[in-house]
Design an enzyme around this catalytic site. Structure first.
Site, PDB file in Angstrom:
ATOM      1  N   HIS A  66      10.465   5.701  17.812  1.00 29.68           N
ATOM      2  CA  HIS A  66      11.282   5.452  16.435  1.00 29.68           C
ATOM      3  C   HIS A  66      11.956   6.969  16.140  1.00 29.68           C
ATOM      4  O   HIS A  66      11.772   7.170  14.815  1.00 29.68           O
ATOM      5  CB  HIS A  66      10.620   4.770  15.343  1.00 29.68           C
ATOM      6  CG  HIS A  66      10.260   3.625  15.579  1.00 29.68           C
ATOM      7  ND1 HIS A  66      10.973   2.357  15.909  1.00 29.68           N
ATOM      8  CD2 HIS A  66       8.877   2.800  16.148  1.00 29.68           C
ATOM      9  CE1 HIS A  66      10.326   1.332  16.402  1.00 29.68           C
ATOM     10  NE2 HIS A  66       9.076   1.613  16.563  1.00 29.68           N
TER      11      HIS A  66
ATOM     12  N   SER B  23       7.628  -3.163  14.822  1.00 25.64           N
ATOM     13  CA  SER B  23       8.288  -2.447  15.953  1.00 25.64           C
ATOM     14  C   SER B  23       8.370  -3.404  17.281  1.00 25.64           C
ATOM     15  O   SER B  23       9.101  -4.494  17.071  1.00 25.64           O
ATOM     16  CB  SER B  23       7.522  -1.314  16.444  1.00 25.64           C
ATOM     17  OG  SER B  23       8.140  -0.726  17.672  1.00 25.64           O
TER      18      SER B  23
END
Length: 312
Positions: A202, A97
């Protein structure tokens, strides 16, 4: 680790942060100290102070922990070079990420300053999206990716992270996420564990953050990487600056395909990995993905001293 083997660097994502990270790098490395001073100057708030002394509640805030982890990962590389007199050699990189930005800075895609600006805005935009929505995340333990996708579809939520075998994270609205434990039980999933997070990372609830970040990525001074960087969104190596910015935009709402990303690196011939970040989170996942590869973790200056001979 042998110098003749290809090596990949892995960089931590949000959630790995801890109060005190980077303090000993600042104390023992002139270059790491300069990096932290530059970060404080550019951000106009005390990233170093929050990293070294907390409080934990502030360091955990998305707007703070993302640039803090970014700076820590690159400070480790600076401190390694100060200690050994040479840069930490690597032939590929990836990051979980937020860590994908650290990987790109390490790989020369953009400068430290450009990356810091991007992650600071990314963190702020994601925090704004969390504040504007009511989201939650749940880890499915013992679930296959197929089971996770079926549960996500049934609950109308998203698959946020495909971390390692038996660990998949779902993300979405609080109301929709309430259905996940029962659906998981029906599918025979071992356990569903709610995460203590500020929102639904996300997932589609981050759409406003993705939209806000897109023009910043499009205008950032970005180049093709010096070494391959595997993207979270595709689990493939991005080909050129345009592809990189598309991948970085896509990962805000898209799934972090971490297990596939690591397997891609292994397929590229990488058997030696170095995690740069706190807590050995990625090293723990690596043991689940492929216990036959080597993964060292650099978190502190003491780790650099301990592993220097094996890594130069």
């Amino acid at each position: 680790m042998s110098d003749s083997k290809p090596r990949a660097l892995l960089f931590s994502g949000q959630g790995a942060q801890k109060v005190g990270m980077g303090a000993d790098l600042h104390e023992n490395s002139v270059s790491a100290r300069a990096l932290y001073e530059r970060a404080d100057e550019l951000l106009r708030w005390p990233l170093s102070g929050y990293s070294f002394k907390g409080p934990g509640e502030i360091l955990t805030e998305t707007r703070v922990c993302q640039p803090a982890l970014y700076a820590h990962g690159l400070a480790l590389l600076a401190a390694f070079q100060d200690h050994t007199g040479r840069p930490l050699r690597f032939t590929a990189a990836a990051g979980l990420s937020l860590g994908e930005y650290t990987a790109h800075a390490a790989a020369g895609t953009f400068t430290f300053e450009t990356g810091l600006h991007l992650v600071a805005r990314r963190g702020a935009l994601m925090q704004e999206a969390c504040n504007a929505t009511v989201g939650a995340m749940t880890t499915l333990l013992g679930a296959t990716p197929e089971q996770a996708r079926e549960i996500a579809a049934a609950a109308n939520v998203d698959v946020a992270n495909l971390n390692c075998p038996g660990q998949v994270v779902l993300s979405g609205g609080v109301k929709e996420m309430e259905a996940v434990p029962a659906l998981a039980k029906e599918k025979g999933v071992k356990k569903a564990v709610a995460l203590k997070v500020a929102g639904a990372y996300h997932s589609r609830l981050m759409a406003s953050a993705a939209a806000g970040l897109a023009p910043l990525l499009a205008t950032a001074d970005m180049h093709a990487s010096n070494v391959p960087v595997v993207a979270n969104a595709t689990a493939e190596v991005a080909d050129g600056a345009d592809a990189i910015l598309r991948d970085l935009e896509a990962q805000v709402c898209g799934s972090v395909r971490w297990e596939e990303s690591v397997r891609k690196l292994i397929a590229m011939g990488i058997t030696d990995f170095v995690e740069c970040g706190p807590g050995a989170v990625l090293q723990t996942m690596m043991k689940r993905i492929d216990p036959n590869v080597t993964c060292l973790t650099l978190e502190t200056h003491a780790d650099i001293v301990k592993h220097a001979d094996a890594l130069v």
